[in-house]
Design a protein around this motif. Structure first.
Motif, mmCIF file in Angstrom:
data_model
loop_
_atom_site.group_PDB
_atom_site.id
_atom_site.type_symbol
_atom_site.label_atom_id
_atom_site.label_comp_id
_atom_site.label_asym_id
_atom_site.label_seq_id
_atom_site.Cartn_x
_atom_site.Cartn_y
_atom_site.Cartn_z
ATOM 1 N N ALA A 79 0.809 -1.214 0.000
ATOM 2 C CA ALA A 79 0.000 0.000 0.000
ATOM 3 C C ALA A 79 0.848 1.273 0.000
ATOM 4 O O ALA A 79 0.430 2.296 -0.526
ATOM 5 N N GLU A 80 2.027 1.238 0.595
ATOM 6 C CA GLU A 80 2.917 2.405 0.581
ATOM 7 C C GLU A 80 3.841 2.302 -0.623
ATOM 8 O O GLU A 80 4.439 1.241 -0.842
ATOM 9 N N PRO A 81 4.005 3.381 -1.399
ATOM 10 C CA PRO A 81 4.913 3.291 -2.550
ATOM 11 C C PRO A 81 6.301 2.776 -2.164
ATOM 12 O O PRO A 81 6.895 1.987 -2.897
ATOM 13 N N TYR A 85 8.040 -0.347 -3.980
ATOM 14 C CA TYR A 85 9.324 -0.275 -4.694
ATOM 15 C C TYR A 85 10.297 -1.317 -4.147
ATOM 16 O O TYR A 85 11.031 -1.961 -4.903
ATOM 17 N N TYR A 144 6.379 -3.038 -17.786
ATOM 18 C CA TYR A 144 4.940 -2.983 -17.482
ATOM 19 C C TYR A 144 4.759 -2.914 -15.974
ATOM 20 O O TYR A 144 4.064 -3.716 -15.383
ATOM 21 N N ARG A 145 5.440 -1.965 -15.359
ATOM 22 C CA ARG A 145 5.373 -1.810 -13.916
ATOM 23 C C ARG A 145 3.943 -1.460 -13.489
ATOM 24 O O ARG A 145 3.214 -0.864 -14.279
ATOM 25 N N TRP A 146 3.445 -1.640 -12.294
ATOM 26 C CA TRP A 146 4.109 -2.454 -11.271
ATOM 27 C C TRP A 146 3.343 -3.751 -11.167
ATOM 28 O O TRP A 146 2.226 -3.773 -10.663
ATOM 29 N N ALA A 149 1.430 -5.066 -8.261
ATOM 30 C CA ALA A 149 0.168 -4.395 -7.928
ATOM 31 C C ALA A 149 -0.957 -4.800 -8.886
ATOM 32 O O ALA A 149 -2.035 -5.191 -8.450
ATOM 33 N N TRP A 150 -0.713 -4.734 -10.200
ATOM 34 C CA TRP A 150 -1.840 -5.046 -11.099
ATOM 35 C C TRP A 150 -2.129 -6.540 -11.185
ATOM 36 O O TRP A 150 -3.216 -6.936 -11.617
ATOM 37 N N SER A 153 -5.439 -7.499 -9.544
ATOM 38 C CA SER A 153 -6.747 -7.277 -10.158
ATOM 39 C C SER A 153 -6.843 -7.865 -11.559
ATOM 40 O O SER A 153 -7.935 -7.991 -12.099
ATOM 41 N N SER B 113 -1.983 6.268 -4.883
ATOM 42 C CA SER B 113 -0.840 5.427 -4.516
ATOM 43 C C SER B 113 -1.261 4.159 -3.794
ATOM 44 O O SER B 113 -0.431 3.284 -3.542
ATOM 45 N N GLY B 114 -2.535 4.057 -3.433
ATOM 46 C CA GLY B 114 -2.977 2.856 -2.741
ATOM 47 C C GLY B 114 -2.860 2.961 -1.232
ATOM 48 O O GLY B 114 -3.210 2.034 -0.512
ATOM 49 N N ALA B 115 -2.356 4.096 -0.722
ATOM 50 C CA ALA B 115 -2.261 4.282 0.733
ATOM 51 C C ALA B 115 -3.668 4.240 1.341
ATOM 52 O O ALA B 115 -3.876 3.711 2.425
ATOM 53 N N ARG B 117 -7.330 2.678 0.369
ATOM 54 C CA ARG B 117 -7.869 1.759 -0.637
ATOM 55 C C ARG B 117 -9.185 2.284 -1.201
ATOM 56 O O ARG B 117 -9.936 2.967 -0.524
ATOM 57 N N ALA B 123 -8.459 -1.546 -8.272
ATOM 58 C CA ALA B 123 -7.010 -1.481 -8.079
ATOM 59 C C ALA B 123 -6.574 -0.038 -7.913
ATOM 60 O O ALA B 123 -7.147 0.869 -8.528
ATOM 61 N N ILE B 126 -1.806 3.527 -9.039
ATOM 62 C CA ILE B 126 -0.351 3.401 -9.164
ATOM 63 C C ILE B 126 0.050 2.063 -9.778
ATOM 64 O O ILE B 126 1.136 1.936 -10.344
ATOM 65 N N ALA B 127 -0.823 1.059 -9.670
ATOM 66 C CA ALA B 127 -0.498 -0.249 -10.224
ATOM 67 C C ALA B 127 -0.141 -0.142 -11.705
ATOM 68 O O ALA B 127 0.756 -0.820 -12.179
ATOM 69 N N VAL B 134 4.384 11.026 -7.174
ATOM 70 C CA VAL B 134 3.728 9.932 -6.444
ATOM 71 C C VAL B 134 4.723 9.018 -5.731
ATOM 72 O O VAL B 134 4.349 8.108 -5.020
ATOM 73 N N GLY B 135 6.006 9.247 -5.859
ATOM 74 C CA GLY B 135 6.986 8.375 -5.208
ATOM 75 C C GLY B 135 8.259 8.350 -6.026
ATOM 76 O O GLY B 135 8.243 8.688 -7.213
ATOM 77 N N GLY B 138 8.074 6.463 -9.160
ATOM 78 C CA GLY B 138 6.886 6.728 -9.962
ATOM 79 C C GLY B 138 5.832 5.642 -9.887
ATOM 80 O O GLY B 138 5.904 4.730 -9.073
ATOM 81 N N GLY B 139 4.833 5.776 -10.755
ATOM 82 C CA GLY B 139 3.753 4.802 -10.804
ATOM 83 C C GLY B 139 4.009 3.795 -11.907
ATOM 84 O O GLY B 139 5.075 3.754 -12.492
ATOM 85 N N GLY B 140 2.982 2.990 -12.184
ATOM 86 C CA GLY B 140 3.118 1.906 -13.133
ATOM 87 C C GLY B 140 3.270 2.354 -14.574
ATOM 88 O O GLY B 140 3.100 3.533 -14.896
#
Lengths: 228, 240
Positions: A79-81, A85, A144-146, A149-150, A153, B113-115, B117, B123, B126-127, B134-135, B138-140
């Protein structure tokens, strides 16, 4: 239609093959349940290939499995970036470890004549598929990050729908080609499992952990030395 | 229905957005073609239809299949025809915004960022998506960078997209787990905030380098720990 065959039918074919042929082989050729270790023939390159490969791939496989079994806990974990990472970096490092290990194992089989002579056609097929699968995985992790996480779903619902015999492929067929190839690759490996030395992964000698210790003594050589 | 399904990407007289302006489209295209394209754009494109191919090239993004029935598509075309009838006099109103952006960009960032939900279990953005700020990494990268969403599609376009998320990869996930109106507002506020920022850099190089360093470290650890691991059992015994 093709998607249906690949993502809703093929996984079952792969698993049924693994179970049925795996059992047939177990009851009819039990001594073939082995990794056919070639350590006797060569150890140095084996160490640098096998050890990184196994530690890398076991942890990565476990991560794929856990994210499918416990998606909620996994979602809380990333849940935390920062944690996302960290997980992705560890995964990618282990992926590279496995990739280099597998490349070394293949090179060893290619360039060492003794090892080459104990390598069958199916061994080559299996090694090529494993290398391709890990390379695709590293590719997905980078471009195809991340994925951690994906996966929750897009892949977890598909895998779960397969286990309850109601395949839902809508979330997986819309993914990029490389990701789909990686997903299929997993089931190709399951299908190859009963026909190759990959069977060794279910006969890991776990009993060694609790069996009584055995002391091995070579008395002949000791006798030689006394005489000499 | 137009507001709900189409306004995310199309206007009537408001200019091109993600997809073309629908003003006068009923005069421009054959009616049957329109209905069929609304029902199954993916198949029309796959068949190599020249109009669809030209549109795809012009807008750089295929129209997703929204799962509409022929009757629904027909109703939309009737609506477009009616709009065309009114058109000559006053220029039609731009689509009404679905939610006024009263959201908080910081809450939006936590949702992204999913912090925090998403209430319906979708989803975290950020996924698959990146956005400025965002960090560290970065994100996805599975989906597009969303930093410029507001700049590109405006408040109405952004609101409509957030309300529907009718993109091929997102429909299976968000179709049954839509964003709540509050979540949409918070995310819209975040997009409004990042509209002035440039897109973030791609961290692929950093990521690969850090992972390669990690792998090298693990090789080192293996060397130190198990240098002698796979040497034959017999050799040290014989030596001893």
């Amino acid at each position: 239609m093709l998607d249906l065959l690949l993502f809703a039918v093929f996984p079952y074919v792969a698993v049924v093959l693994a179970v049925v042929v795996g059992m047939y082989r177990y009851f009819n050729a039990r001594f073939s349940y082995s990794s056919y270790s070639s350590q006797f023939l060569e150890t140095r390159a084996l160490f640098w290939g096998s050890v990184p490969w196994h530690y890398g791939i076991i942890v990565i496989l476990l991560a794929h499995l856990l994210a499918a079994l416990f998606p909620d806990a996994w979602a809380a974990l990333i849940a935390e970036p920062g944690r996302l990472y960290a997980l992705e970096l560890v995964g990618l490092a282990l992926g590279l470890l496995a990739l280099v290990g597998m490349a070394l194992l293949i090179a060893r089989r290619l360039y060492n004549a003794r090892i080459r002579s104990v390598t069958s056609l199916l061994d080559w097929v299996l090694l090529a598929v494993l290398l391709a699968q890990v390379a695709l995985g590293v590719w997905v992790a980078l471009f195809y990050r991340w994925g951690s996480a994906w996966y929750l779903s897009s892949i977890t619902p598909w895998l779960r729908s397969l286990t309850v015999l109601q395949p839902q492929i809508d979330a997986v067929v819309v993914l990029p080609l490389v990701v789909k190839l990686h997903a299929l690759g997993g089931f190709v490996i399951i299908a190859l499992f009963p026909f190759t030395r990959l069977v060794h992964l279910i006969v890991f000698p776990l009993a060694y952990l609790w069996r009584a210790p055995q002391v091995v003594i070579w008395n002949r050589r000791a006798g030689d030395r006394r005489r000499g | 229905m137009f507001q709900e399904k189409c306004a995310g990407c199309h206007t009537i007289g408001g200019g091109d957005r993600v997809g073309p302006d629908m003003e006068g489209v009923t005069a421009l295209r054959d009616r049957d073609w329109l209905v069929r394209f609304i029902v199954e754009p993916d198949r029309v494109i796959a068949e190599g239809d020249p109009i669809a191919a030209a549109l795809l090239e012009q807008f750089g993004m295929p129209m997703p299949n929204l799962g509409l029935t022929e009757a629904q598509a027909d109703a939309i075309v009737v609506y477009l025809e009616a709009q065309a009838g009114d058109a000559p006099a006053p220029p039609p109103e731009p689509p009404v915004s679905v939610t006024a952006p009263t959201g908080d960009p910081d809450i939006g960032r936590d949702l992204f960022s999913g912090a925090s939900r998403l209430a319906n279990g979708g989803a975290a953005c950020i996924a698959c998506h990146d956005i400025a700020g965002v960090g560290a990494l970065g994100g996805g990268a599975l989906g597009p960078d969303l930093t410029q969403t507001h700049a590109k599609f405006g408040a109405d376009g952004t609101a409509a997209m957030l309300a529907n998320l009718s993109f091929p990869t997102m429909i299976p996930i968000f179709g049954t787990r839509p964003l709540t109106p509050e979540e949409q507002a918070h995310l819209a506020a975040l997009f409004q905030q990042t509209a002035e920022v440039g897109p973030p850099a791609q961290p692929v190089g950093q990521l690969a380098l850090a992972a390669a360093a990690g792998a090298a470290l693990l090789f080192g650890v293996m060397h130190l720990l198990w240098r002698r691991r796979l040497t034959a059992v017999r050799r040290p015994l014989v030596k001893g």
